[in-house]
Design a protein around this motif. Structure first.
Motif, PDB file in Angstrom:
ATOM      1  N   GLN A  18     -10.897 -40.271  23.384  1.00  8.74           N
ATOM      2  CA  GLN A  18     -12.149 -40.739  24.209  1.00  8.74           C
ATOM      3  C   GLN A  18     -11.721 -40.513  25.541  1.00  8.74           C
ATOM      4  O   GLN A  18     -10.781 -40.714  26.154  1.00  8.74           O
ATOM      5  CB  GLN A  18     -11.954 -42.308  24.069  1.00  8.74           C
TER       6      GLN A  18
ATOM      7  N   TYR B 248     -17.166 -40.861  25.883  1.00 12.09           N
ATOM      8  CA  TYR B 248     -17.245 -39.580  24.723  1.00 12.09           C
ATOM      9  C   TYR B 248     -16.175 -39.971  23.905  1.00 12.09           C
ATOM     10  O   TYR B 248     -14.833 -39.953  24.255  1.00 12.09           O
ATOM     11  CB  TYR B 248     -17.518 -38.464  25.162  1.00 12.09           C
TER      12      TYR B 248
ATOM     13  N   SER C 288     -18.530 -38.459  16.067  1.00 12.52           N
ATOM     14  CA  SER C 288     -18.923 -37.888  17.496  1.00 12.52           C
ATOM     15  C   SER C 288     -19.682 -39.038  18.387  1.00 12.52           C
ATOM     16  O   SER C 288     -21.128 -38.800  17.910  1.00 12.52           O
ATOM     17  CB  SER C 288     -19.683 -36.332  17.464  1.00 12.52           C
TER      18      SER C 288
ATOM     19  N   VAL D 127     -21.210 -40.938  21.733  1.00  9.63           N
ATOM     20  CA  VAL D 127     -21.504 -41.177  23.131  1.00  9.63           C
ATOM     21  C   VAL D 127     -22.002 -42.599  23.503  1.00  9.63           C
ATOM     22  O   VAL D 127     -22.614 -43.257  22.780  1.00  9.63           O
ATOM     23  CB  VAL D 127     -22.773 -40.017  23.478  1.00  9.63           C
TER      24      VAL D 127
ATOM     25  N   GLU E 176     -23.803 -47.477  21.621  1.00 13.10           N
ATOM     26  CA  GLU E 176     -23.066 -46.315  21.153  1.00 13.10           C
ATOM     27  C   GLU E 176     -24.063 -45.325  20.450  1.00 13.10           C
ATOM     28  O   GLU E 176     -24.705 -45.986  19.509  1.00 13.10           O
ATOM     29  CB  GLU E 176     -21.875 -46.475  20.588  1.00 13.10           C
TER      30      GLU E 176
END
Length: 396
Positions: free
Chosen positions: A47, A64, A109, A111, A137
């Protein structure tokens, strides 16, 4: 678990923070008391994050995260060859469908963006002030998992005189899948991405003790000689019950707590007793397709029937066979490989669960310790309660 972290509070001598975490977490669970780990999940990830202050009390943090998850089940416990094709696969009669659905390797994945508001006078032991946070998220910019997840949390602390501190905190969250599995009875949000509620978040309930679950009822013979399923209460009281927590896509949790002052010696040691009330719920998951086998589950392939014969020595011999009739024309008994059972779906309700109790929090040199003695005032059928709990590294 193992984690290596690096943080820089002032990047390029500016009021900007940045950091990176690299971690590995392994979770092994002896799910059905088999004597060895039968359910395992390993997560390897990284992260990266960066934060900026927006005002004196408000900050924003972007992140991220990339995770690699591997979920596996013990083949000796959960796999079988029910199709008779020589290939053992995860058997939902042994593992339940939700565990079979979770098996596999996948990447995430993610964000994220967090806004924080904080006026507390202390992060470790606040006595006054407010705190608010909101995190969203999004998973799906690459990887195998696609969802939107949002969580919010807030709290307020007041000194109420005589050294007493009163606090109220609340939190909630929801998750929505961005993909459609088109499978009846299967939720689009994977088991490993759902919320779970219980100890230590909500005192008075066991780990994953709140919310949707499947409970299996065994078939028994009643007083009239009829074969009937157990009552839910009988199944929940059994030490051998099969009780599968499914998690949920939404939850809420609130706490009210009154910290009781002690003498200066106990205060310097960081010992803080308190009275508390916890209110919360976990809910919203696709209703599963329930299984009902009042006669048990018969074997398949070469193990569908049991054939009994007398050998040359006059001894009775039994063997598994795929033929419903013996060579002498008599019927072979069916090979029941799973006892009779019926599944029920419980706990998927936003109705509040309520517990009250007394606890002691100790900020020891080794980290925070917490002991709680709780009484559940309100619960839903299927919830798993727990009177005494001891936790290390948990702060409320």
């Amino acid at each position: 678990s193992a984690q290596v972290s690096f943080s820089e509070p002032y990047v390029f001598d500016r009021n900007i923070s940045a950091g990176v975490d690299i971690y590995r977490r392994d979770y092994d669970n002896d799910y059905y008391n088999t004597g060895s780990a039968s359910y395992a999940q390993s997560t390897t990830g990284i992260q990266m994050r960066a934060g900026v202050p927006l005002t004196e009390y408000v900050s924003a943090i972007g992140s991220y995260t990339f995770n690699y998850d591997d979920v596996s089940l013990s083949e000796g416990v959960y796999f079988s060859d029910r199709d008779g094709d020589g290939i053992a696969t995860c058997d939902p009669l042994l593992a339940s469908r939700y565990l079979c659905e979770a098996i596999g390797k996948r990447t995430s994945s993610i964000v994220g963006l967090t806004f924080n508001y904080n006026t507390l006078d202390s992060r470790l032991r606040p006595t006054r002030g407010e705190t608010l946070s909101w995190t969203t998220e999004v998973a799906g910019l690459g990887g195998d998992v696609k969802y939107v997840r949002s969580r919010a949390r807030g709290g307020k602390y007041w000194p109420v005189g005589g050294g007493f501190i009163f606090s109220v905190t609340a939190e909630g969250g929801w998750i929505r899948s961005l993909e459609d599995s088109n499978v009846a009875g299967q939720d689009d949000v994977r088991l490993t991405d759902r919320f779970f509620l219980g100890e230590p978040q909500m005192r008075g309930f066991d780990i994953r003790g709140v919310g949707p679950r499947i409970v299996r009822l065994s078939y028994v013979t009643d007083e009239d000689g009829n074969t009937v399923p157990q009552t839910v209460e009988e199944a929940l009281a059994s030490d051998q019950r099969v009780d599968d927590s499914l998690g949920g896509k939404a939850y809420y949790l609130g706490r009210a707590e009154l910290e009781i002052p002690l003498g200066s010696g106990a205060r310097e040691m960081g010992i803080r007793p308190s009275l508390f009330v916890d209110v919360g719920s976990l809910f919203s998951v696709t209703s599963p397709i329930l299984q009902d086998f009042p006669n048990g589950v018969q074997g398949t392939g070469n193990s569908a029937y049991i054939q009994t014969s007398i050998n040359a020595d006059g001894e009775e011999v039994t063997e598994l066979t795929s033929s419903p009739t013996a060579p002498d024309g008599t019927a072979n008994a069916p090979n029941i490989i799973y006892p009779a059972f019926k599944e029920v779906f419980l706990g998927d309700s936003p109705s509040p669960r309520i517990s009250v109790g007394i606890g002691v929090n100790w900020n020891s040199p080794f980290g925070p310790f917490r002991i709680d003695l709780s009484h559940v005032v309100k619960k839903q059928l299927g919830d798993d309660t727990k009177t005494f709990s001891f936790n290390v590294g948990t702060q409320f």
